[in-house]
Design a protein around this motif. Structure first.
Motif, PDB file in Angstrom:
ATOM      1  N   THR A 119       0.819  -1.218   0.000  1.00  0.00           N
ATOM      2  CA  THR A 119       0.000   0.000   0.000  1.00  0.00           C
ATOM      3  C   THR A 119       0.852   1.267   0.000  1.00  0.00           C
ATOM      4  N   SER A 120       2.084   1.150  -0.451  1.00  0.00           N
ATOM      5  CA  SER A 120       2.989   2.299  -0.409  1.00  0.00           C
ATOM      6  C   SER A 120       2.795   3.222  -1.615  1.00  0.00           C
ATOM      7  N   ARG A 121       3.049   4.485  -1.391  1.00  0.00           N
ATOM      8  CA  ARG A 121       3.030   5.460  -2.486  1.00  0.00           C
ATOM      9  C   ARG A 121       4.087   5.093  -3.536  1.00  0.00           C
ATOM     10  N   TRP A 122       5.178   4.505  -3.077  1.00  0.00           N
ATOM     11  CA  TRP A 122       6.248   4.054  -3.963  1.00  0.00           C
ATOM     12  C   TRP A 122       5.704   3.054  -4.986  1.00  0.00           C
ATOM     13  N   ARG A 123       4.991   2.053  -4.509  1.00  0.00           N
ATOM     14  CA  ARG A 123       4.408   1.046  -5.412  1.00  0.00           C
ATOM     15  C   ARG A 123       3.364   1.675  -6.319  1.00  0.00           C
ATOM     16  N   TYR A 124       2.500   2.496  -5.755  1.00  0.00           N
ATOM     17  CA  TYR A 124       1.443   3.121  -6.546  1.00  0.00           C
ATOM     18  C   TYR A 124       2.031   3.963  -7.680  1.00  0.00           C
ATOM     19  N   SER A 125       3.091   4.680  -7.377  1.00  0.00           N
ATOM     20  CA  SER A 125       3.737   5.504  -8.396  1.00  0.00           C
ATOM     21  C   SER A 125       4.322   4.638  -9.512  1.00  0.00           C
ATOM     22  N   LEU A 126       5.008   3.576  -9.135  1.00  0.00           N
ATOM     23  CA  LEU A 126       5.557   2.660 -10.145  1.00  0.00           C
ATOM     24  C   LEU A 126       4.443   2.038 -10.989  1.00  0.00           C
ATOM     25  N   MET A 127       3.346   1.722 -10.353  1.00  0.00           N
ATOM     26  CA  MET A 127       2.234   1.125 -11.100  1.00  0.00           C
ATOM     27  C   MET A 127       1.658   2.114 -12.114  1.00  0.00           C
ATOM     28  N   ASN A 128       1.668   3.396 -11.806  1.00  0.00           N
ATOM     29  CA  ASN A 128       1.224   4.392 -12.791  1.00  0.00           C
ATOM     30  C   ASN A 128       2.095   4.351 -14.037  1.00  0.00           C
TER      31      ASN A 128
END
Length: 136
Positions: A119-128
């Motif tokens: 649930t990290s912003r890091w993962r979310y950003s990479l997923m974008n």
């Protein structure tokens, strides 16, 4: 006679150079295509679905129009994923380079707290940018 031989050699070298350059360019295109396909580990449909989520919209650097740079990139990646390799444009290839640079740089940073990666912003950003670091 000497002039004819010189012209023949020049012509041969020019043809060789043009062929070598075209071959090098094709190799570079193949390299970025392969690299892009490795970096972008989400399918077009997975990425399209992800980009509609609140989590996707909650991260990234503002682009000035209310949508993040990464979110715009994700939309562009979906377009590229829907194309055949032969239909890719120089602009597509330039974006593929940009994606590779971002995914490489951001992946190396990683989150501070490894237990919250999901649930990290890091993962979310990479997923974008089409890369889910938890996907095998």
């Amino acid at each position: 006679m000497l002039l004819a031989v010189t012209l023949a050699i020049f012509s041969h070298n020019a043809t060789y150079m043009a062929t070598a350059h075209a071959s090098d360019s094709k190799d570079k295109d193949d390299d970025i295509y392969t690299t892009f396909k490795h970096d972008v580990n989400m399918t077009a449909s997975e990425l399209e679905k992800w980009l509609k989520t609140d989590e996707s919209k909650s991260v990234g650097q503002a682009s000035g129009d209310g949508e993040s740079v990464g979110h715009h990139s994700g939309e562009r990646i979906v377009e590229i994923l829907h194309k055949k390799k032969a239909d890719l444009t120089p602009a597509d290839e330039a974006h593929m380079h940009k994606v590779h640079s971002y995914v490489s740089r951001h992946s190396a940073q990683g989150p501070d707290d490894k237990k919250d990666v999901k649930t990290s912003r890091w993962r979310y950003s990479l997923m974008n940018w089409g890369h889910d670091p938890l996907k095998k």
